[in-house]
Write a protein that holds these residues in place. Structure first.
Motif, PDB file in Angstrom:
ATOM      1  N   VAL A 228       0.841  -1.202   0.000  1.00  0.00           N
ATOM      2  CA  VAL A 228       0.000   0.000   0.000  1.00  0.00           C
ATOM      3  C   VAL A 228       0.875   1.250   0.000  1.00  0.00           C
ATOM      4  O   VAL A 228       0.612   2.218  -0.732  1.00  0.00           O
ATOM      5  N   ALA A 229       1.949   1.229   0.786  1.00  0.00           N
ATOM      6  CA  ALA A 229       2.848   2.394   0.839  1.00  0.00           C
ATOM      7  C   ALA A 229       3.497   2.641  -0.518  1.00  0.00           C
ATOM      8  O   ALA A 229       3.563   3.783  -0.992  1.00  0.00           O
ATOM      9  N   GLY A 230       3.969   1.583  -1.160  1.00  0.00           N
ATOM     10  CA  GLY A 230       4.606   1.740  -2.466  1.00  0.00           C
ATOM     11  C   GLY A 230       3.663   2.286  -3.519  1.00  0.00           C
ATOM     12  O   GLY A 230       4.048   3.108  -4.364  1.00  0.00           O
ATOM     13  N   ILE A 231       2.396   1.843  -3.471  1.00  0.00           N
ATOM     14  CA  ILE A 231       1.394   2.356  -4.414  1.00  0.00           C
ATOM     15  C   ILE A 231       1.108   3.825  -4.121  1.00  0.00           C
ATOM     16  O   ILE A 231       1.035   4.659  -5.036  1.00  0.00           O
ATOM     17  N   ALA A 232       0.956   4.163  -2.837  1.00  0.00           N
ATOM     18  CA  ALA A 232       0.687   5.551  -2.464  1.00  0.00           C
ATOM     19  C   ALA A 232       1.829   6.474  -2.880  1.00  0.00           C
ATOM     20  O   ALA A 232       1.603   7.624  -3.278  1.00  0.00           O
ATOM     21  N   LEU A 233       3.052   5.958  -2.804  1.00  0.00           N
ATOM     22  CA  LEU A 233       4.224   6.748  -3.193  1.00  0.00           C
ATOM     23  C   LEU A 233       4.439   6.776  -4.710  1.00  0.00           C
ATOM     24  O   LEU A 233       5.337   7.466  -5.201  1.00  0.00           O
ATOM     25  N   GLU A 234       3.627   6.007  -5.437  1.00  0.00           N
ATOM     26  CA  GLU A 234       3.697   5.933  -6.902  1.00  0.00           C
ATOM     27  C   GLU A 234       5.091   5.517  -7.381  1.00  0.00           C
ATOM     28  O   GLU A 234       5.647   6.063  -8.337  1.00  0.00           O
ATOM     29  N   LEU A 235       5.649   4.513  -6.713  1.00  0.00           N
ATOM     30  CA  LEU A 235       6.976   4.037  -7.082  1.00  0.00           C
ATOM     31  C   LEU A 235       6.917   3.256  -8.392  1.00  0.00           C
ATOM     32  O   LEU A 235       5.994   2.468  -8.612  1.00  0.00           O
ATOM     33  N   PRO A 236       7.913   3.431  -9.269  1.00  0.00           N
ATOM     34  CA  PRO A 236       7.939   2.692 -10.523  1.00  0.00           C
ATOM     35  C   PRO A 236       8.349   1.231 -10.341  1.00  0.00           C
ATOM     36  O   PRO A 236       8.124   0.394 -11.222  1.00  0.00           O
ATOM     37  N   GLU A 237       8.968   0.922  -9.193  1.00  0.00           N
ATOM     38  CA  GLU A 237       9.338  -0.450  -8.850  1.00  0.00           C
ATOM     39  C   GLU A 237       9.457  -0.535  -7.334  1.00  0.00           C
ATOM     40  O   GLU A 237       9.560   0.485  -6.656  1.00  0.00           O
ATOM     41  N   TYR A 238       9.430  -1.764  -6.826  1.00  0.00           N
ATOM     42  CA  TYR A 238       9.490  -1.924  -5.371  1.00  0.00           C
ATOM     43  C   TYR A 238      10.861  -1.504  -4.875  1.00  0.00           C
ATOM     44  O   TYR A 238      11.890  -2.023  -5.305  1.00  0.00           O
ATOM     45  N   ASP A 239      10.899  -0.546  -3.953  1.00  0.00           N
ATOM     46  CA  ASP A 239      12.144   0.003  -3.446  1.00  0.00           C
ATOM     47  C   ASP A 239      12.067   0.065  -1.919  1.00  0.00           C
ATOM     48  O   ASP A 239      11.507   1.005  -1.349  1.00  0.00           O
ATOM     49  N   PRO A 240      12.634  -0.938  -1.212  1.00  0.00           N
ATOM     50  CA  PRO A 240      12.531  -0.973   0.247  1.00  0.00           C
ATOM     51  C   PRO A 240      13.081   0.276   0.923  1.00  0.00           C
ATOM     52  O   PRO A 240      12.549   0.710   1.947  1.00  0.00           O
ATOM     53  N   LYS A 241      14.142   0.867   0.369  1.00  0.00           N
ATOM     54  CA  LYS A 241      14.736   2.044   1.004  1.00  0.00           C
ATOM     55  C   LYS A 241      13.795   3.236   0.982  1.00  0.00           C
ATOM     56  O   LYS A 241      13.773   4.036   1.920  1.00  0.00           O
ATOM     57  N   LYS A 242      13.004   3.378  -0.091  1.00  0.00           N
ATOM     58  CA  LYS A 242      12.046   4.482  -0.160  1.00  0.00           C
ATOM     59  C   LYS A 242      10.795   4.199   0.672  1.00  0.00           C
ATOM     60  O   LYS A 242      10.137   5.122   1.168  1.00  0.00           O
ATOM     61  N   ILE A 243      10.448   2.933   0.814  1.00  0.00           N
ATOM     62  CA  ILE A 243       9.256   2.565   1.573  1.00  0.00           C
ATOM     63  C   ILE A 243       9.515   2.622   3.073  1.00  0.00           C
ATOM     64  O   ILE A 243       8.656   3.070   3.846  1.00  0.00           O
ATOM     65  N   HIS A 244      10.723   2.219   3.502  1.00  0.00           N
ATOM     66  CA  HIS A 244      11.028   2.126   4.928  1.00  0.00           C
ATOM     67  C   HIS A 244      10.911   3.495   5.599  1.00  0.00           C
ATOM     68  O   HIS A 244      11.553   4.468   5.205  1.00  0.00           O
ATOM     69  N   HIS A 245      10.053   3.560   6.618  1.00  0.00           N
ATOM     70  CA  HIS A 245       9.774   4.756   7.408  1.00  0.00           C
ATOM     71  C   HIS A 245       9.107   5.875   6.597  1.00  0.00           C
ATOM     72  O   HIS A 245       9.125   7.036   7.014  1.00  0.00           O
ATOM     73  N   SER A 246       8.506   5.521   5.454  1.00  0.00           N
ATOM     74  CA  SER A 246       7.669   6.498   4.761  1.00  0.00           C
ATOM     75  C   SER A 246       6.377   6.679   5.553  1.00  0.00           C
ATOM     76  O   SER A 246       5.904   5.757   6.223  1.00  0.00           O
TER      77      SER A 246
END
Length: 319
Positions: A228-246
């Protein structure tokens, strides 16, 4: 520091962490995840299906090779909701022992809560304890750690340690199997209403035992939350570093949940960050997260890539 291997076998996935761990540091060497759906049919039959066991053992055999290659000195295997519920869980225990040479631990919901809290908050707790300030990402205790799994969801409240916890039998796989007979089509309004009723009933039980109103930060764990966080952030691919603590706002969570529940399985599969093994269950997982945020009045949720797997690794080093 010691080199350890932690394995978390849940209802939907089996995951591996090989790490060097010391008193204050955990350094990842290997982090893997395989969707095996061990909990296939457990809610209905009360048993682990033979094909689900074989998928799990196949993934574990691959993990055993990685552990040997890294030379880990200690291995801990933990199993959670699906295995707790299964009448034939000894078949699982025997298979795991044959692969890793250690006895798997089928832990209680309380033990699962403790490990999840430790994994998710250890770095946050240390910073706040040492400085008296919120962590750099703005989080501050007390924390409500919410681990949305395939078969169950754990709720853990605490600042430096667990103060209250409860595990309830709502999870993305369990609710999907119970209410979504055709996971390929968007669920009907009646199916969503039935899922929501199950979730809200569980949240009532949680609120009666865990003082969630004391929490200043909600930390969400596991694949439903990070997806859900990755979709909300509109990431082009799964990126744990961008998702962590978002930090994902309550409005974003609701929007993503509504969007996922309105999609066909083909459209969900086309989302860039979507893992194929989550396509059919992510709608239920997102709805669980949405109801938690809404019912308990959180303005946002902090997504964490550190979870029970990290807690298992810390527990080996601490023992």
């Amino acid at each position: 520091m010691i080199r350890v291997a932690a394995i978390d076998c849940g209802t939907n996935s089996v995951r591996l962490l090989v790490a060097d761990v010391g008193r204050d540091r955990l350094i990842d060497l290997e982090r893997r995840m395989e969707i095996v759906r061990l909990g296939q049919g457990v809610d209905r039959t009360g048993r682990l299906a033979p094909e689900a066991l074989e998928r799990t053992f196949t993934a574990m055999r691959g993990y055993a090779g990685l552990i040997d290659g890294h030379g880990a000195s200690s291995v801990r295997v933990v199993a959670t909701s699906a295995t707790r519920d299964a009448a034939n869980r000894q078949d699982f225990v025997d298979g795991v022992r044959d692969i890793f040479g250690v006895e798997p631990e089928v832990i209680t919901g309380a033990e699962e809560a403790e490990l999840s809290f430790s994994g998710a908050t250890r770095d946050l707790v240390r910073f706040s304890h040492e400085t008296g300030l919120p962590a750099p990402d703005g989080t501050r205790p007390p924390y409500l750690v919410v681990d949305i799994g395939g078969g169950s969801t754990e709720f853990v409240l605490g600042s430096t340690h667990v103060e209250a916890a409860l595990s309830v039998d709502i999870g993305c796989v369990r609710l999907t199997e119970r209410h979504l007979r055709d996971a390929g089509d968007p669920p009907s309004a009646e199916a969503i209403e039935a899922m929501t009723a199950d979730i809200d009933d569980a949240l009532d039980r949680v609120a009666a035992e865990v003082p969630v109103e004391r929490a200043l930060t909600m930390v969400g764990l596991a694949g439903s939350v990070t997806t859900v966080a990755g979709i909300a952030l509109e990431l082009p691919e799964y990126d744990p570093k961008k998702i962590h603590h978002s930090r994902i706002s309550a409005g974003q969570v609701h929007g993503v949940a509504e969007r996922l529940l309105g999609m066909t399985v083909e459209r969900r599969a086309a989302i860039p960050i979507m893992h194929p093994g989550r396509v059919d269950v992510i709608g239920a997982g997102a709805l669980i997260l949405d109801r938690i945020v809404t019912r308990y009045g959180f303005g946002d949720v902090v997504a964490s890539e550190h979870d029970i797997l990290d807690g298992i690794a810390w527990s080996i080093a601490d023992s």
